[in-house]
Structures are given as C-alpha cells and as structure tokens.
Design a protein around this motif. Structure first.
Motif, PDB file in Angstrom:
ATOM      1  N   HIS B   8      -7.924 -13.426  19.204  1.00 15.49           N
ATOM      2  CA  HIS B   8      -7.492 -14.777  18.831  1.00 15.49           C
ATOM      3  C   HIS B   8      -6.487 -15.319  19.831  1.00 15.49           C
ATOM      4  N   HIS B   9      -6.831 -16.386  20.463  1.00 16.99           N
ATOM      5  CA  HIS B   9      -5.901 -17.136  21.321  1.00 16.99           C
ATOM      6  C   HIS B   9      -5.141 -16.245  22.297  1.00 16.99           C
ATOM      7  N   LEU B  10      -5.871 -15.479  23.078  1.00 16.81           N
ATOM      8  CA  LEU B  10      -5.201 -14.600  24.037  1.00 16.81           C
ATOM      9  C   LEU B  10      -4.762 -15.383  25.262  1.00 16.81           C
ATOM     10  N   ASN B  11      -3.473 -15.234  25.576  1.00 16.62           N
ATOM     11  CA  ASN B  11      -2.927 -15.814  26.802  1.00 16.62           C
ATOM     12  C   ASN B  11      -2.239 -14.709  27.572  1.00 16.62           C
ATOM     13  N   VAL B  22      -3.499 -16.053  33.839  1.00 14.82           N
ATOM     14  CA  VAL B  22      -4.817 -15.449  34.096  1.00 14.82           C
ATOM     15  C   VAL B  22      -5.785 -15.697  32.962  1.00 14.82           C
ATOM     16  N   LEU B  23      -5.280 -15.636  31.728  1.00 15.60           N
ATOM     17  CA  LEU B  23      -6.156 -15.858  30.569  1.00 15.60           C
ATOM     18  C   LEU B  23      -5.633 -17.055  29.787  1.00 15.60           C
ATOM     19  N   LYS B  24      -6.562 -17.945  29.446  1.00 11.91           N
ATOM     20  CA  LYS B  24      -6.141 -19.161  28.762  1.00 11.91           C
ATOM     21  C   LYS B  24      -6.849 -19.274  27.416  1.00 11.91           C
ATOM     22  N   ASP B  25      -6.101 -18.978  26.383  1.00 17.30           N
ATOM     23  CA  ASP B  25      -6.576 -19.209  25.022  1.00 17.30           C
ATOM     24  C   ASP B  25      -7.969 -18.641  24.772  1.00 17.30           C
ATOM     25  N   ILE B  26      -8.120 -17.357  24.994  1.00 23.00           N
ATOM     26  CA  ILE B  26      -9.423 -16.702  24.800  1.00 23.00           C
ATOM     27  C   ILE B  26      -9.598 -16.342  23.321  1.00 23.00           C
ATOM     28  N   THR B  27     -10.653 -16.786  22.734  1.00 23.08           N
ATOM     29  CA  THR B  27     -10.949 -16.422  21.352  1.00 23.08           C
ATOM     30  C   THR B  27     -12.431 -16.081  21.249  1.00 23.08           C
ATOM     31  N   GLY B 219      -9.987 -17.974  33.893  1.00 21.27           N
ATOM     32  CA  GLY B 219      -9.248 -17.525  32.719  1.00 21.27           C
ATOM     33  C   GLY B 219      -9.736 -18.118  31.409  1.00 21.27           C
ATOM     34  N   MET B 220     -10.840 -18.829  31.454  1.00 23.80           N
ATOM     35  CA  MET B 220     -11.353 -19.418  30.203  1.00 23.80           C
ATOM     36  C   MET B 220     -12.800 -18.999  30.001  1.00 23.80           C
ATOM     37  N   ILE B 221     -13.221 -18.967  28.717  1.00 22.59           N
ATOM     38  CA  ILE B 221     -14.637 -18.727  28.438  1.00 22.59           C
ATOM     39  C   ILE B 221     -15.354 -20.056  28.621  1.00 22.59           C
ATOM     40  N   ILE B 222     -16.278 -20.097  29.574  1.00 22.36           N
ATOM     41  CA  ILE B 222     -16.965 -21.373  29.794  1.00 22.36           C
ATOM     42  C   ILE B 222     -18.346 -21.377  29.160  1.00 22.36           C
ATOM     43  N   ALA B 223     -18.886 -20.203  28.847  1.00 21.19           N
ATOM     44  CA  ALA B 223     -20.198 -20.189  28.209  1.00 21.19           C
ATOM     45  C   ALA B 223     -20.351 -18.893  27.426  1.00 21.19           C
ATOM     46  N   SER B 224     -21.072 -18.934  26.337  1.00 19.15           N
ATOM     47  CA  SER B 224     -21.352 -17.744  25.555  1.00 19.15           C
ATOM     48  C   SER B 224     -22.767 -17.904  25.018  1.00 19.15           C
ATOM     49  N   TYR B 225     -23.647 -17.020  25.394  1.00 17.40           N
ATOM     50  CA  TYR B 225     -25.037 -17.186  24.961  1.00 17.40           C
ATOM     51  C   TYR B 225     -25.711 -15.857  24.677  1.00 17.40           C
ATOM     52  N   GLU B 226     -26.757 -15.888  23.852  1.00 17.75           N
ATOM     53  CA  GLU B 226     -27.547 -14.709  23.519  1.00 17.75           C
ATOM     54  C   GLU B 226     -28.718 -14.617  24.485  1.00 17.75           C
ATOM     55  N   ASN B 227     -28.977 -13.418  24.988  1.00 17.32           N
ATOM     56  CA  ASN B 227     -30.179 -13.234  25.793  1.00 17.32           C
ATOM     57  C   ASN B 227     -31.384 -13.128  24.860  1.00 17.32           C
ATOM     58  N   PRO B 228     -32.551 -13.538  25.329  1.00 22.46           N
ATOM     59  CA  PRO B 228     -33.746 -13.359  24.504  1.00 22.46           C
ATOM     60  C   PRO B 228     -34.008 -11.867  24.270  1.00 22.46           C
ATOM     61  N   VAL B 229     -34.414 -11.548  23.073  1.00 22.51           N
ATOM     62  CA  VAL B 229     -34.667 -10.149  22.723  1.00 22.51           C
ATOM     63  C   VAL B 229     -35.769  -9.581  23.613  1.00 22.51           C
ATOM     64  N   GLN B 230     -35.507  -8.367  24.175  1.00 27.53           N
ATOM     65  CA  GLN B 230     -36.477  -7.811  25.107  1.00 27.53           C
ATOM     66  C   GLN B 230     -37.444  -6.867  24.418  1.00 27.53           C
TER      67      GLN B 230
END
Lengths: 416, 230
Positions: B8-11, B22-27, B219-230
């Motif tokens: 939660h909100h890692l800085n 280095v890290l900006k509000d990582i959740t 330092g930020m999460i810019i994308a979060s996605y699921e890979n297609p099931v292999q």
C-alpha cells in the motif's frame, strides 16, 4: 539462534582455509606457550629465593636494641633551654633480654609457634695464623636451632651431634671455612669484642645458599659463647621464632613486642628487597605475556576481519535466507573461539614442554645457591589462567569482526 | 480469498548523492498461485521494489502485508525469521555458499527453520533437487557447479521450506539461452503446482511466459496486465 548450524558453518569456514586457520592458531599458541614458560619460571625463581631467604632467617627475631640516641641528663632536667653536650657516649647497657630463657619457654607454648631458639649472638674475629676475618658466632642449643632451620639438611660436612659432645665445637659456614682454609677437625682462634680469645675446633660446616650467612656465621654451644663473653648462663641476646604459617609472623611479632617490650623484626621486613623483587618479576611476567597475547589478538582480529570481508556474499545469502544477526555473530565468534581454544591448548602443551626442558637444564649457581637446575614451578592454575587468557583474547578479537558481519546489509551486497 | 501479498502506497527515497524518489506510491496485490513478473527499464525501481517486498530493505514509507502478517515496522530478527519461513530467493548471480555441497546449500535454510529433524530436512532437500533435476550433483561442492546448475540448486534452496512466495531478481539474467529456458520452465512448473512467484526481469520472453506482468517506469506502475493463458 541455533548453535548447531552456526557451528557447522563455522567449521566449514575453518576447514576451507586450513592454512589461514593454522596461522591464526599459532599466534595464540606462541603467546600462551610464552606465558606458561615465563610464569612457571618466574614463580619458580620467586619461590626459590623466598624459600632460601625464609629458611635462613627466622620468621620473628626478638632482640634488645641498645639505643645510643638518648637525651642527656641536663636536657632531661632543663628541657627547652640552651643546653650543649658534646659527644655524649652511650650508656653501658647490656644487649641481653632479661629472663630470656623464660620468655622463650613461654613463647614456645603459644599456639601457631613451630619452634623457638634462644641464643647469644656476638661479633668475633676468626684468626687463622696471620689471617683475621670478622664474623659472628651464635651460641645456640643445637637441637632447637636444628628444629627451626633444618640444619641437618644444610650440613656439608661433620655432624650436629659432635657439637653436643664437644663443648668447644664450632659449626662453620662453608664459605667462611674455605676462606680460613679449615676443615672438620681443624682449630680456629676466636677473638671476641671483649678481647678474650678462645680456641675452638671445627666439627662441621653448613651452607644455606645465602651469602651473608655462609660467609660469616658459625654456630657454637650456648654455654661456650656465654663463657667467651664472660656472662652468666641466663644471658640471651636473641630469640628466634618460627611460625607454622609464615604470614602469622607479622601480627604475632607485634603482639610479642607489646607483651615483652623488646624489638621484633619479622621476615617480611628483613627481606623487603626479595619481596620487592618478587613483585617486579610478577609484573614483568604479566606485562610480557599480555603484550604477546594482545599481539596474537590483533593477528586474530585481522584474520577474522579478512574472513568477514571474503565471506560478505555468504553473509548476505545467509541473512536473505533467514539467518538473523545473532546467528551470524555466533558463526564468526565460534571460529574465533575455536582458534583461541585450540591454539591455547597447543600453547599449554608447548609451554609445558619448554618449562620441562628448562627445569632439567643444568644451572651452575656456584656454592651459594643450592640448586642444580633452573627453578620451575608446575602449577595447574597457571595453565587454567593461560587458557582463560587465550580464550578471552580471541573472543574480544573475534567479536568486533563478527559484529561487523552481523551488520552487513544484504540488499547492498545482493543487488551487486 | 485475501491476497497473499499486498503493498500500500510504497514510497522510497535514495539520499545519496542527492534526494531522489525511486518508488512513487506503489500499490498492488498478489493472489496466491500468481506467477508475476515485474518489468521495466534499468533504473525504474523494479529491483528496489523487490527488495522492499523481500523484507530485507526496511527504509520505506507505506505498508507491506504478507501471508496475513503486517511486515512494516517489525524488528530485523522477526523479519529474518519470517523470510526463513515464508520466502525463497533466487538471485541473478546464483549465490550459493561455495564451500558447501549442493545438498548442504539446500538444507541450510531448512535446518535454520528447525521444523523437521536433520534427517528429514536432508530427504526433503534431495526431493527438491530431484524436482529440478540436480539430484546427481547433490554431493558436489557448489563451487564446482556451472552457472546454470548453481541457479537450479538456488531454486531448490528457495523451495526447501515450502515458502509462501518465491522471489527472483533477474533469475535468468546471468544465464545463456538454454540454461535460461531451463530455469524458466522450472518456474513455470512450480507455478502450475500453485507456487506463488514474483520475479523481476527485463527478459521479454520470460515476462511473456508469466501469468501477470507489472510494468514500471520512473518509480511508478504504468501498466498491469494478465498474459493470455498458455
């Protein structure tokens, strides 16, 4: 904290670098070996000197000090005035102890007293042809004197009993006898301060190994010496006392002084130089030994520091996989303790070896000292002390690198 | 089902040479059984994030919770104990203890945990080595193993205490293609058996093979996605 795993890891580290481990151990080994050798030898010397001094001197000597410093009559009558007395002579006081024999008997009955020997001591000249040597004669009851000083063990020639059967007998210090060139059976003319002379026959020689005694003293019969001094049979100048426990001599001497009003001198006062020498030698032993151990300690410190730097990756991995600071300290401290303990044990062995070699090394001390080899004491407490010193030094030397290891930040190492 | 890991909100700031965030509000959250990759360019803070999650770096703001335990503000000794029990690590530069045999390397964290007697820890370690195909090298000193072999032993070591999460910092980064593929397939197998894995990587093939990818930049999460099931 799990000592079992820590010791396993420590063991692996030690065996992986056998040569380094051995070098670290040898530092401790030499330190401890030196400590053992030095302390055994020094204490041996101390003991020997103390023994030879104590054996030859009484624990307490009770005597009457003839004091030449006394106020003049006019000073006593007119105190504080301008009185001048030129060159006042001492009073003709006898240096006798009044009722000396009775006092001796009473002291002998006190608890803690090993033996008492009342005697008459006087300055004399020994004449042998043109040679005159000054010395002393002690008129003694030879059985009592024997009990105090174990004279039979000190006898170099002749016998003690010969003194009892021959009223004009004389048992002489070896060095004195050699200077006078007399042997058992020879006659010596003795001159007293009173001017009387008497011819005495040497019936034995003794050697205490103490120069001042062997060089000057002779024993004669109590009655003969009293006669030579033209005194009555109750004339006693000294009472020599030996205690069962030498340390009791100091308070007992003070008690005697208070009871009988005569001067007393105990062995500690009489042998201040020897006791001071003993303290200095002890100090020297500890200073040298501790220096050696500190040097060994720095050796271990360096090697442990290097080990920690070499193993810094390992430490990071161990911390990452869940070993805490205390585990890490235990790992490196155990290595130091192992080095200290094993090195210390080897040191004890080598120290014992050197001490033993020293104790069988022939040592020609001349006529004075009654030893054939170097005096060495073998006492378990020195070995316990040595091992303890060794282990404590290595724990101290190992603790700081170990603490440094525990403070390693795994992130900094693992990120590369 | 509650997440197995939540941040939660890692800085985080670096102060040397100058103050730098280095890290900006990582959740984010990780579910049990996830095989997740954190990707991004060099210097984007992905490794820093992983070391925060690993509990080894405690200088941060925000809150981390793992396996139902709040880890922020705990003592070093508590965290060491927690790592031992719940986390397994695989690093970029293999990092085995060189004087110990492969088997001993795997056993050490197990012995430290002290949950099983030594004999059983040894059996379990052999089992883990068999799982990754390194059983034949069990008695060899770690220093005599090749890089790929060491990395596989490191995976076995990470597995010894049946950890909640395995964390990998560029686990294939220092390996050639064949060994890298081998290591990846071991991870893939473990994930299939339900093991939670978080790996930092800049290898696109590795990332593509995971279930889920978090992409970071500056330092930020810019994308979060699921890979297609292999």
């Amino acid at each position: 904290m799990d000592l079992h795993i820590a010791s396993q890891i420590a063991q692996t580290h030690l065996t992986a670098k056998k040569r380094q481990t051995l070098v670290a151990m040898l530092g401790v080994t030499f330190g401890i070996a030196m400590f053992i050798t030095m302390i055994s030898f020094m204490q041996g010397v101390n003991q020997f000197l103390e023994d030879s001094a104590l054996d030859a001197s009484p624990h307490i000597r009770l005597y009457n000090e003839v004091n030449t410093q006394r106020p003049s009559l006019i000073e006593q009558l007119n105190p504080g005035r301008f009185n001048v007395v030129y060159h006042q002579k001492p009073k003709d006081e006898q240096s006798r102890i009044k009722n000396g024999l009775t006092i001796a008997e009473r002291i002998e009955r006190e608890p803690g007293v090993l033996g008492v020997s009342p005697q008459v001591a006087t300055q004399v000249f020994y004449n042998n042809g043109p040679i005159q040597l000054s010395g002393t004669i002690s008129g003694v009851d030879i059985d009592r004197e024997n009990r105090l000083y174990k004279l039979y063990t000190r006898l170099k020639s002749g016998s003690l009993n010969a003194l009892k059967t021959n009223p004009d007998g004389l048992i002489m210090g070896t060095v004195l006898a050699r200077k006078l060139n007399v042997r058992v059976g020879d006659k010596v003319t003795v001159t007293t301060p009173k001017g009387t002379t008497r011819v005495l026959r040497v019936v034995g020689t003794f050697g205490f190994g103490v120069g001042t005694v062997d060089n000057t003293r002779s024993y004669g019969n109590l009655s003969t010496v009293q006669e030579m001094l033209q005194r009555d049979p109750s004339y006693i100048t000294d009472i020599h006392i030996k205690m069962i426990d030498p340390l009791q001599a100091l308070p007992f001497g003070q008690k005697l002084r208070a009871t009988y009003g005569y001067y007393t001198e105990d062995w500690a006062t009489a042998n201040t130089a020897i006791l001071a020498g003993e303290k200095i030698r002890n100090m020297l032993t500890y200073v040298v030994s501790i220096t050696l151990l500190v040097v060994a300690g720095f050796g271990i410190y360096n090697i442990m520091n290097m080990t920690v730097i070499n193993k810094i990756k390992d430490i990071a991995i161990l911390k990452a996989t869940g070993f805490d600071a205390r585990d890490i300290i235990a790992i490196f401290l155990l290595q130091a303790v192992f080095i200290g303990f094993t090195g210390g044990l080897m040191g004890l062995g080598i120290g014992f070896g050197i001490s033993y070699l020293l104790s069988i090394t022939p040592f020609d001390a001349g006529d004075f000292l009654s030893i054939k080899t170097f005096p060495v004491i073998f006492a378990a407490k020195y070995y316990v002390m040595g091992l303890l010193f060794g282990v404590i030094t290595t724990i101290l030397a190992g603790y700081f690198p170990a603490r440094k290891a525990a403070q390693v930040d795994p992130v900094a190492i693992l990120r590369g | 089902m509650p997440p197995v890991l939540s941040a939660h909100h890692l800085n985080k700031y670096f102060y040397d040479p100058t103050k730098f965030q280095v890290l900006k509000d990582i959740t984010f959250e990780v579910q049990a059984g996830d095989f997740m990759a954190i990707v991004g360019k060099s210097g984007c803070g992905k490794s820093t994030l992983l070391y925060l999650l690993s509990t080894m770096d405690t200088a941060y703001d925000g809150e981390i919770e793992m396996a139902g335990t709040k880890l922020t503000g705990r003592s070093q000794d508590f965290l060491a104990r927690f790592r031992n029990e719940h986390l397994g690590f695989v690093f970029q530069f293999h990092f085995l203890l060189p004087e110990f045999s492969a088997l001993q390397n795997v056993m050490l964290p197990g012995l430290k945990l002290g949950k099983y007697p030594e004999k059983e820890v040894e059996e379990r370690a052999m089992e883990k080595l068999r799982l990754i195909g390194m059983a034949d090298f069990a008695r060899k000193p770690a220093s005599k193993l090749s890089g790929g072999q060491q990395q596989r032993v490191a995976i076995a070591r990470a597995l010894i205490n049946d950890p909640t999460i395995i964390m990998g910092d560029e686990p294939t980064g220092n390996l050639d293609r064949a060994n890298g593929d081998n290591v990846f397939s071991i991870f893939r197998d473990l994930a299939r058996k339900g093991q939670t894995i978080i790996a930092v990587t800049h290898d696109p093939d590795f990332a593509a093979g995971t279930d889920r990818v978090i992409e970071m930049s500056d330092g930020m999460i810019i994308a979060s996605y699921e890979n297609p099931v292999q």
